[in-house]
Design a protein around this motif. Structure first.
Motif, PDB file in Angstrom:
ATOM      1  N   ILE A  10      19.898  45.711  -8.853  1.00 26.04           N
ATOM      2  CA  ILE A  10      19.762  46.811  -7.689  1.00 26.04           C
ATOM      3  C   ILE A  10      18.414  46.200  -6.899  1.00 26.04           C
ATOM      4  N   THR A  11      18.861  45.779  -5.601  1.00 23.13           N
ATOM      5  CA  THR A  11      17.681  45.019  -5.001  1.00 23.13           C
ATOM      6  C   THR A  11      16.360  45.882  -3.652  1.00 23.13           C
ATOM      7  N   GLY A  12      16.197  45.059  -3.008  1.00 20.85           N
ATOM      8  CA  GLY A  12      15.316  45.940  -2.457  1.00 20.85           C
ATOM      9  C   GLY A  12      16.048  45.915  -0.652  1.00 20.85           C
ATOM     10  N   ALA A  13      17.060  45.003  -0.646  1.00 19.12           N
ATOM     11  CA  ALA A  13      17.913  45.642   0.814  1.00 19.12           C
ATOM     12  C   ALA A  13      18.857  46.559   0.780  1.00 19.12           C
ATOM     13  N   SER A  14      18.920  47.486   2.145  1.00 23.56           N
ATOM     14  CA  SER A  14      19.992  48.433   2.153  1.00 23.56           C
ATOM     15  C   SER A  14      21.036  48.665   1.872  1.00 23.56           C
ATOM     16  N   GLY A  15      21.359  50.037   0.938  1.00 25.69           N
ATOM     17  CA  GLY A  15      23.131  49.938   0.506  1.00 25.69           C
ATOM     18  C   GLY A  15      23.065  50.535  -0.730  1.00 25.69           C
ATOM     19  N   ILE A  37      16.278  47.424 -11.468  1.00 27.60           N
ATOM     20  CA  ILE A  37      15.942  47.809 -10.262  1.00 27.60           C
ATOM     21  C   ILE A  37      14.604  47.043  -9.771  1.00 27.60           C
ATOM     22  N   SER A  38      15.205  46.323  -8.661  1.00 23.50           N
ATOM     23  CA  SER A  38      13.354  45.556  -8.842  1.00 23.50           C
ATOM     24  C   SER A  38      12.667  46.829  -7.624  1.00 23.50           C
ATOM     25  N   ALA A  39      11.993  46.098  -7.505  1.00 20.53           N
ATOM     26  CA  ALA A  39      10.333  47.113  -7.139  1.00 20.53           C
ATOM     27  C   ALA A  39      10.580  47.398  -5.769  1.00 20.53           C
ATOM     28  N   SER A  40      11.224  46.540  -5.841  1.00 18.17           N
ATOM     29  CA  SER A  40      11.570  46.673  -3.875  1.00 18.17           C
ATOM     30  C   SER A  40      12.725  47.347  -3.832  1.00 18.17           C
ATOM     31  N   GLY A  41      13.501  47.621  -4.421  1.00 15.80           N
ATOM     32  CA  GLY A  41      15.153  48.268  -4.748  1.00 15.80           C
ATOM     33  C   GLY A  41      14.624  49.646  -4.771  1.00 15.80           C
ATOM     34  N   CYS A 103      22.372  42.869  -1.840  1.00 16.58           N
ATOM     35  CA  CYS A 103      21.478  42.098  -2.599  1.00 16.58           C
ATOM     36  C   CYS A 103      20.399  41.391  -1.399  1.00 16.58           C
ATOM     37  N   SER A 104      19.170  41.442  -1.692  1.00 23.70           N
ATOM     38  CA  SER A 104      18.435  41.521  -0.440  1.00 23.70           C
ATOM     39  C   SER A 104      18.607  39.998  -0.446  1.00 23.70           C
ATOM     40  N   MET A 105      17.829  39.392   0.955  1.00 21.48           N
ATOM     41  CA  MET A 105      17.702  37.413   1.594  1.00 21.48           C
ATOM     42  C   MET A 105      16.999  36.809   0.247  1.00 21.48           C
ATOM     43  N   GLY A 106      15.630  38.081   0.377  1.00 22.67           N
ATOM     44  CA  GLY A 106      15.411  37.402  -0.977  1.00 22.67           C
ATOM     45  C   GLY A 106      15.279  37.123  -2.592  1.00 22.67           C
ATOM     46  N   THR A 107      15.911  38.098  -2.935  1.00 26.46           N
ATOM     47  CA  THR A 107      16.616  37.667  -4.225  1.00 26.46           C
ATOM     48  C   THR A 107      17.813  36.355  -4.164  1.00 26.46           C
ATOM     49  N   LEU A 108      18.612  36.483  -2.812  1.00 28.13           N
ATOM     50  CA  LEU A 108      19.798  35.095  -2.889  1.00 28.13           C
ATOM     51  C   LEU A 108      18.840  34.361  -2.819  1.00 28.13           C
ATOM     52  N   ALA A 109      17.837  34.254  -2.077  1.00 27.82           N
ATOM     53  CA  ALA A 109      17.325  32.808  -1.638  1.00 27.82           C
ATOM     54  C   ALA A 109      16.767  32.345  -3.146  1.00 27.82           C
ATOM     55  N   ARG A 110      16.080  33.436  -4.103  1.00 29.19           N
ATOM     56  CA  ARG A 110      15.326  32.782  -5.334  1.00 29.19           C
ATOM     57  C   ARG A 110      16.342  32.949  -5.766  1.00 29.19           C
ATOM     58  N   VAL A 111      17.879  33.443  -6.359  1.00 23.40           N
ATOM     59  CA  VAL A 111      18.570  33.157  -7.181  1.00 23.40           C
ATOM     60  C   VAL A 111      19.309  31.524  -6.471  1.00 23.40           C
ATOM     61  N   PRO A 138      25.233  40.242  -0.159  1.00 24.90           N
ATOM     62  CA  PRO A 138      23.882  40.988   0.395  1.00 24.90           C
ATOM     63  C   PRO A 138      24.284  41.665   1.710  1.00 24.90           C
ATOM     64  N   ARG A 139      23.317  42.324   1.987  1.00 24.72           N
ATOM     65  CA  ARG A 139      23.882  43.200   2.785  1.00 24.72           C
ATOM     66  C   ARG A 139      22.311  42.721   4.596  1.00 24.72           C
ATOM     67  N   GLU A 140      22.906  42.322   4.876  1.00 21.10           N
ATOM     68  CA  GLU A 140      21.581  41.832   6.653  1.00 21.10           C
ATOM     69  C   GLU A 140      22.620  41.738   7.658  1.00 21.10           C
ATOM     70  N   THR A 141      21.504  41.844   8.830  1.00 20.45           N
ATOM     71  CA  THR A 141      22.198  42.129  10.092  1.00 20.45           C
ATOM     72  C   THR A 141      21.087  41.114  11.236  1.00 20.45           C
TER      73      THR A 141
HETATM   74  C1  LIG Z   1      14.379  50.662   3.948  1.00 18.38           C
HETATM   75  C2  LIG Z   1      14.707  48.751   3.772  1.00 18.38           C
HETATM   76  C3  LIG Z   1      15.474  48.354   4.102  1.00 18.38           C
HETATM   77  C4  LIG Z   1      15.143  47.192   4.080  1.00 18.38           C
HETATM   78  N1  LIG Z   1      16.965  46.337   4.391  1.00 18.38           N
HETATM   79  C5  LIG Z   1      16.964  45.284   3.540  1.00 18.38           C
HETATM   80  C6  LIG Z   1      18.194  44.703   3.834  1.00 18.38           C
HETATM   81  O1  LIG Z   1      19.363  45.199   4.332  1.00 18.38           O
HETATM   82  N2  LIG Z   1      18.431  42.575   3.593  1.00 18.38           N
HETATM   83  C7  LIG Z   1      17.074  42.920   3.450  1.00 18.38           C
HETATM   84  O2  LIG Z   1      17.711  41.295   2.854  1.00 18.38           O
HETATM   85  N3  LIG Z   1      16.289  43.174   3.059  1.00 18.38           N
HETATM   86  C8  LIG Z   1      15.857  44.085   3.293  1.00 18.38           C
HETATM   87  N4  LIG Z   1      14.194  45.180   3.205  1.00 18.38           N
HETATM   88  C9  LIG Z   1      13.447  44.544   2.441  1.00 18.38           C
HETATM   89  C10 LIG Z   1      13.469  44.101   1.086  1.00 18.38           C
HETATM   90  O3  LIG Z   1      13.157  45.737   0.604  1.00 18.38           O
HETATM   91  C11 LIG Z   1      12.263  42.695   0.948  1.00 18.38           C
HETATM   92  O4  LIG Z   1      13.138  41.611   1.870  1.00 18.38           O
HETATM   93  C12 LIG Z   1      11.740  42.548  -0.374  1.00 18.38           C
HETATM   94  O5  LIG Z   1      11.214  41.597  -0.695  1.00 18.38           O
HETATM   95  C13 LIG Z   1      12.777  42.115  -1.420  1.00 18.38           C
HETATM   96  O6  LIG Z   1      12.708  42.926  -2.744  1.00 18.38           O
HETATM   97  P1  LIG Z   1      13.378  41.648  -3.873  1.00 18.38           P
HETATM   98  O7  LIG Z   1      14.701  40.948  -3.380  1.00 18.38           O
HETATM   99  O8  LIG Z   1      13.146  42.074  -5.137  1.00 18.38           O
HETATM  100  O9  LIG Z   1      13.935  43.605  -4.344  1.00 18.38           O
HETATM  101  C14 LIG Z   1      14.307  46.257   3.501  1.00 18.38           C
HETATM  102  C15 LIG Z   1      13.631  46.928   2.959  1.00 18.38           C
HETATM  103  C16 LIG Z   1      13.272  48.053   3.299  1.00 18.38           C
HETATM  104  C17 LIG Z   1      11.852  48.553   3.477  1.00 18.38           C
END
Ligand SMILES: Cc1cc2nc3c(=O)[nH]c(=O)nc-3n(C[C@H](O)[C@H](O)[C@H](O)COP(=O)(O)O)c2cc1C
Length: 229
Positions: A10-15, A37-41, A103-111, A138-141
Protein backbone atom coordinates in the motif's frame (compact mmCIF):
# COMPACT_ATOMS: atom_id res chain seq x y z
CA UNK A 1 -9.07 -25.09 -2.37
CA UNK A 2 -5.41 -24.50 -1.47
CA UNK A 3 -4.91 -21.49 0.78
CA UNK A 4 -2.46 -19.05 -0.74
CA UNK A 5 -0.64 -16.10 0.75
CA UNK A 6 -0.81 -12.83 -1.17
CA UNK A 7 1.21 -9.65 -0.65
CA UNK A 8 -0.56 -6.30 -0.74
CA UNK A 9 1.72 -3.26 -0.87
CA UNK A 10 0.00 0.00 0.00
CA UNK A 11 1.62 3.24 -1.13
CA UNK A 12 0.99 6.96 -0.89
CA UNK A 13 -1.44 7.20 -3.82
CA UNK A 14 -5.04 8.07 -3.13
CA UNK A 15 -7.57 5.25 -2.94
CA UNK A 16 -6.87 3.38 0.30
CA UNK A 17 -10.40 2.05 0.30
CA UNK A 18 -9.28 -0.19 -2.59
CA UNK A 19 -6.57 -1.71 -0.40
CA UNK A 20 -8.95 -2.15 2.51
CA UNK A 21 -11.61 -3.88 0.43
CA UNK A 22 -9.06 -5.99 -1.46
CA UNK A 23 -7.52 -7.38 1.71
CA UNK A 24 -10.96 -8.15 3.13
CA UNK A 25 -11.98 -9.86 -0.13
CA UNK A 26 -8.81 -11.99 -0.25
CA UNK A 27 -9.44 -13.20 3.28
CA UNK A 28 -13.13 -13.79 2.51
CA UNK A 29 -11.97 -15.97 -0.39
CA UNK A 30 -10.06 -18.07 2.13
CA UNK A 31 -6.54 -16.72 1.68
CA UNK A 32 -3.85 -15.18 3.88
CA UNK A 33 -2.42 -11.74 3.25
CA UNK A 34 0.89 -10.02 3.98
CA UNK A 35 0.64 -6.24 4.07
CA UNK A 36 3.20 -3.47 4.03
CA UNK A 37 2.48 0.25 3.93
CA UNK A 38 4.95 2.91 2.82
CA UNK A 39 5.56 5.98 4.99
CA UNK A 40 3.50 8.09 2.58
CA UNK A 41 0.87 5.35 2.50
CA UNK A 42 0.46 5.59 6.27
CA UNK A 43 -0.22 9.33 5.94
CA UNK A 44 -2.81 8.83 3.21
CA UNK A 45 -4.45 5.93 5.08
CA UNK A 46 -4.83 8.21 8.09
CA UNK A 47 -6.16 11.06 5.95
CA UNK A 48 -8.61 9.05 3.82
CA UNK A 49 -9.73 6.30 6.19
CA UNK A 50 -9.00 7.77 9.63
CA UNK A 51 -6.79 4.77 10.41
CA UNK A 52 -3.71 5.37 12.56
CA UNK A 53 -1.53 2.28 12.75
CA UNK A 54 0.90 1.88 15.67
CA UNK A 55 4.59 1.56 14.94
CA UNK A 56 5.44 -2.11 14.56
CA UNK A 57 7.58 -3.52 17.34
CA UNK A 58 6.40 -0.82 19.75
CA UNK A 59 4.65 -3.41 21.89
CA UNK A 60 1.18 -2.18 20.91
CA UNK A 61 -0.99 -4.43 18.76
CA UNK A 62 -0.53 -4.13 15.02
CA UNK A 63 -3.70 -2.08 14.59
CA UNK A 64 -5.10 -4.40 11.96
CA UNK A 65 -8.28 -5.38 13.80
CA UNK A 66 -9.41 -1.76 14.16
CA UNK A 67 -8.80 -1.15 10.48
CA UNK A 68 -9.84 -4.37 8.75
CA UNK A 69 -12.07 -5.99 11.36
CA UNK A 70 -10.98 -8.76 13.73
CA UNK A 71 -11.99 -11.65 11.44
CA UNK A 72 -9.92 -10.35 8.53
CA UNK A 73 -7.03 -9.26 10.75
CA UNK A 74 -6.62 -12.83 12.01
CA UNK A 75 -5.38 -13.80 8.53
CA UNK A 76 -3.16 -10.79 7.90
CA UNK A 77 0.48 -10.11 8.80
CA UNK A 78 1.78 -6.55 8.67
CA UNK A 79 5.43 -5.78 7.99
CA UNK A 80 7.17 -2.43 8.25
CA UNK A 81 8.09 -0.99 4.87
CA UNK A 82 11.78 -1.08 5.81
CA UNK A 83 11.63 -4.74 6.93
CA UNK A 84 13.60 -6.01 3.96
CA UNK A 85 14.37 -9.13 5.99
CA UNK A 86 10.67 -10.13 5.95
CA UNK A 87 9.65 -13.26 3.98
CA UNK A 88 8.13 -11.38 0.99
CA UNK A 89 11.69 -10.16 0.23
CA UNK A 90 12.73 -13.62 -0.87
CA UNK A 91 11.71 -15.65 -3.87
CA UNK A 92 11.84 -18.75 -1.68
CA UNK A 93 8.79 -17.53 0.24
CA UNK A 94 6.02 -18.64 -2.09
CA UNK A 95 3.21 -16.20 -2.76
CA UNK A 96 0.12 -16.38 -4.92
CA UNK A 97 0.90 -12.90 -6.17
CA UNK A 98 1.76 -9.32 -5.33
CA UNK A 99 -0.67 -6.43 -5.62
CA UNK A 100 0.32 -2.79 -5.17
CA UNK A 101 -2.92 -1.00 -4.38
CA UNK A 102 -3.14 1.90 -4.60
CA UNK A 103 0.17 2.32 -6.42
CA UNK A 104 1.79 5.77 -6.48
CA UNK A 105 3.64 6.99 -9.53
CA UNK A 106 6.77 7.07 -7.38
CA UNK A 107 6.56 3.40 -6.44
CA UNK A 108 5.66 2.48 -10.02
CA UNK A 109 8.80 4.28 -11.26
CA UNK A 110 11.01 2.57 -8.70
CA UNK A 111 9.54 -0.87 -9.47
CA UNK A 112 10.17 -0.63 -13.22
CA UNK A 113 13.69 0.65 -12.50
CA UNK A 114 14.36 -2.26 -10.12
CA UNK A 115 15.12 -0.01 -7.12
CA UNK A 116 13.83 -2.38 -4.40
CA UNK A 117 14.36 0.39 -1.84
CA UNK A 118 11.71 -0.95 0.56
CA UNK A 119 9.76 -4.17 1.15
CA UNK A 120 6.95 -3.16 -1.22
CA UNK A 121 9.28 -2.52 -4.15
CA UNK A 122 11.30 -5.63 -3.33
CA UNK A 123 8.18 -7.84 -3.21
CA UNK A 124 7.25 -6.52 -6.66
CA UNK A 125 10.79 -7.14 -7.89
CA UNK A 126 10.63 -10.71 -6.57
CA UNK A 127 7.31 -11.32 -8.33
CA UNK A 128 8.83 -10.18 -11.64
CA UNK A 129 12.00 -12.24 -11.28
CA UNK A 130 10.09 -15.34 -10.18
CA UNK A 131 7.43 -14.97 -12.88
CA UNK A 132 4.62 -14.63 -10.34
CA UNK A 133 1.57 -12.39 -10.70
CA UNK A 134 2.28 -8.70 -10.13
CA UNK A 135 -0.69 -6.36 -10.34
CA UNK A 136 -0.40 -2.63 -9.83
CA UNK A 137 -3.45 -0.46 -9.24
CA UNK A 138 -2.19 3.01 -10.12
CA UNK A 139 -4.13 6.14 -9.15
CA UNK A 140 -3.20 9.40 -10.77
CA UNK A 141 -4.76 11.83 -13.20
CA UNK A 142 -3.85 13.26 -15.59
CA UNK A 143 -1.02 10.95 -16.58
CA UNK A 144 2.29 12.42 -17.76
CA UNK A 145 4.48 10.82 -20.39
CA UNK A 146 6.70 9.53 -17.57
CA UNK A 147 3.73 7.79 -15.90
CA UNK A 148 2.55 6.29 -19.19
CA UNK A 149 6.04 5.08 -20.13
CA UNK A 150 6.44 3.43 -16.74
CA UNK A 151 3.11 1.65 -17.07
CA UNK A 152 4.11 0.42 -20.52
CA UNK A 153 7.44 -0.77 -19.13
CA UNK A 154 5.69 -2.67 -16.38
CA UNK A 155 3.29 -4.32 -18.83
CA UNK A 156 6.27 -5.34 -20.99
CA UNK A 157 8.05 -6.76 -17.95
CA UNK A 158 5.08 -9.03 -17.30
CA UNK A 159 3.18 -6.98 -14.70
CA UNK A 160 -0.50 -6.15 -14.97
CA UNK A 161 -1.51 -2.48 -14.93
CA UNK A 162 -5.03 -2.37 -13.53
CA UNK A 163 -5.91 1.28 -12.88
CA UNK A 164 -8.34 2.31 -10.17
CA UNK A 165 -10.81 3.03 -12.95
CA UNK A 166 -14.20 1.45 -12.22
CA UNK A 167 -16.76 0.92 -14.97
CA UNK A 168 -20.31 2.27 -14.70
CA UNK A 169 -22.12 -0.28 -16.88
CA UNK A 170 -22.99 -2.35 -13.82
CA UNK A 171 -24.99 0.67 -12.64
CA UNK A 172 -23.36 1.24 -9.26
CA UNK A 173 -25.59 2.41 -6.41
CA UNK A 174 -22.83 3.28 -3.98
CA UNK A 175 -19.15 4.10 -3.78
CA UNK A 176 -18.65 0.59 -2.44
CA UNK A 177 -20.08 -0.80 -5.71
CA UNK A 178 -17.46 1.20 -7.60
CA UNK A 179 -14.65 0.04 -5.34
CA UNK A 180 -15.76 -3.58 -5.50
CA UNK A 181 -15.74 -3.42 -9.30
CA UNK A 182 -11.98 -2.77 -9.22
CA UNK A 183 -11.44 -5.32 -6.43
CA UNK A 184 -13.28 -7.92 -8.52
CA UNK A 185 -11.00 -7.19 -11.47
CA UNK A 186 -7.92 -7.73 -9.29
CA UNK A 187 -9.29 -11.04 -8.00
CA UNK A 188 -10.05 -12.13 -11.58
CA UNK A 189 -6.45 -11.46 -12.59
CA UNK A 190 -5.25 -13.46 -9.59
CA UNK A 191 -7.48 -16.35 -10.67
CA UNK A 192 -9.55 -16.22 -7.49
CA UNK A 193 -13.21 -17.26 -7.71
CA UNK A 194 -15.41 -14.62 -6.10
CA UNK A 195 -18.74 -12.87 -6.01
CA UNK A 196 -17.41 -9.49 -4.93
CA UNK A 197 -18.68 -7.59 -7.96
CA UNK A 198 -21.45 -7.84 -10.53
CA UNK A 199 -20.68 -9.47 -13.86
CA UNK A 200 -21.96 -8.19 -17.17
CA UNK A 201 -24.96 -10.27 -18.26
CA UNK A 202 -25.20 -8.90 -21.78
CA UNK A 203 -28.49 -7.09 -21.17
CA UNK A 204 -28.76 -3.35 -21.68
CA UNK A 205 -31.35 -1.49 -19.62
CA UNK A 206 -34.61 -0.75 -21.47
CA UNK A 207 -35.33 2.78 -22.66
CA UNK A 208 -36.72 4.69 -19.61
CA UNK A 209 -40.25 6.09 -19.56
CA UNK A 210 -40.41 9.74 -20.61
CA UNK A 211 -40.28 12.00 -17.57
CA UNK A 212 -38.12 9.59 -15.56
CA UNK A 213 -35.16 11.26 -13.88
CA UNK A 214 -31.95 10.21 -15.67
CA UNK A 215 -29.90 7.84 -13.49
CA UNK A 216 -26.84 10.04 -13.89
CA UNK A 217 -28.69 12.65 -11.82
CA UNK A 218 -29.14 10.23 -8.89
CA UNK A 219 -26.51 10.85 -6.22
CA UNK A 220 -24.27 7.86 -5.49
CA UNK A 221 -24.36 6.84 -1.84
CA UNK A 222 -21.06 7.04 0.05
CA UNK A 223 -19.38 3.75 1.04
CA UNK A 224 -20.37 4.11 4.70
CA UNK A 225 -24.04 4.24 3.75
CA UNK A 226 -24.40 7.80 5.07
CA UNK A 227 -26.85 9.93 3.11
CA UNK A 228 -25.65 13.33 2.03
CA UNK A 229 -28.11 16.22 1.82
C1 LIG B 1 -3.48 12.99 0.28
C2 LIG B 1 -2.46 12.56 -0.75
C3 LIG B 1 -2.87 11.97 -1.92
C4 LIG B 1 -1.95 11.55 -2.88
N1 LIG B 1 -2.41 10.96 -4.01
C5 LIG B 1 -1.53 10.49 -4.92
C6 LIG B 1 -1.99 9.77 -6.05
O1 LIG B 1 -3.19 9.55 -6.24
N2 LIG B 1 -1.06 9.27 -6.89
C7 LIG B 1 0.28 9.44 -6.70
O2 LIG B 1 1.07 8.94 -7.51
N3 LIG B 1 0.75 10.13 -5.63
C8 LIG B 1 -0.12 10.66 -4.74
N4 LIG B 1 0.34 11.34 -3.64
C9 LIG B 1 1.78 11.61 -3.52
C10 LIG B 1 2.57 10.43 -2.94
O3 LIG B 1 2.14 10.14 -1.64
C11 LIG B 1 4.06 10.79 -2.94
O4 LIG B 1 4.55 10.88 -4.28
C12 LIG B 1 4.91 9.82 -2.17
O5 LIG B 1 6.25 10.20 -2.24
C13 LIG B 1 4.77 8.38 -2.67
O6 LIG B 1 5.61 7.55 -1.88
P1 LIG B 1 5.51 5.98 -1.94
O7 LIG B 1 5.51 5.60 -3.38
O8 LIG B 1 6.74 5.51 -1.23
O9 LIG B 1 4.29 5.58 -1.20
C14 LIG B 1 -0.57 11.76 -2.67
C15 LIG B 1 -0.15 12.36 -1.47
C16 LIG B 1 -1.08 12.75 -0.52
C17 LIG B 1 -0.60 13.38 0.75
Amino acid sequence: MRVKRFFVGITGASGHVYATRLIQALVRAGHAVDVSISASGEKVLRHECGVVLPELGSGADDGLAGWLGAETAAHVRRFAADAVEAPPSSGTALTGGVVLAPCSMGTLARVVAGFSSNLIERAADVALKEGRPLIVVPRETPLSEVHLENMLKLARLGGVVLPAMPGYYHRPRSIDDLVQHVVGKVLDRLGIAHEESARWNGELEPVPDPGTEPRGATPVEPADGAVRP
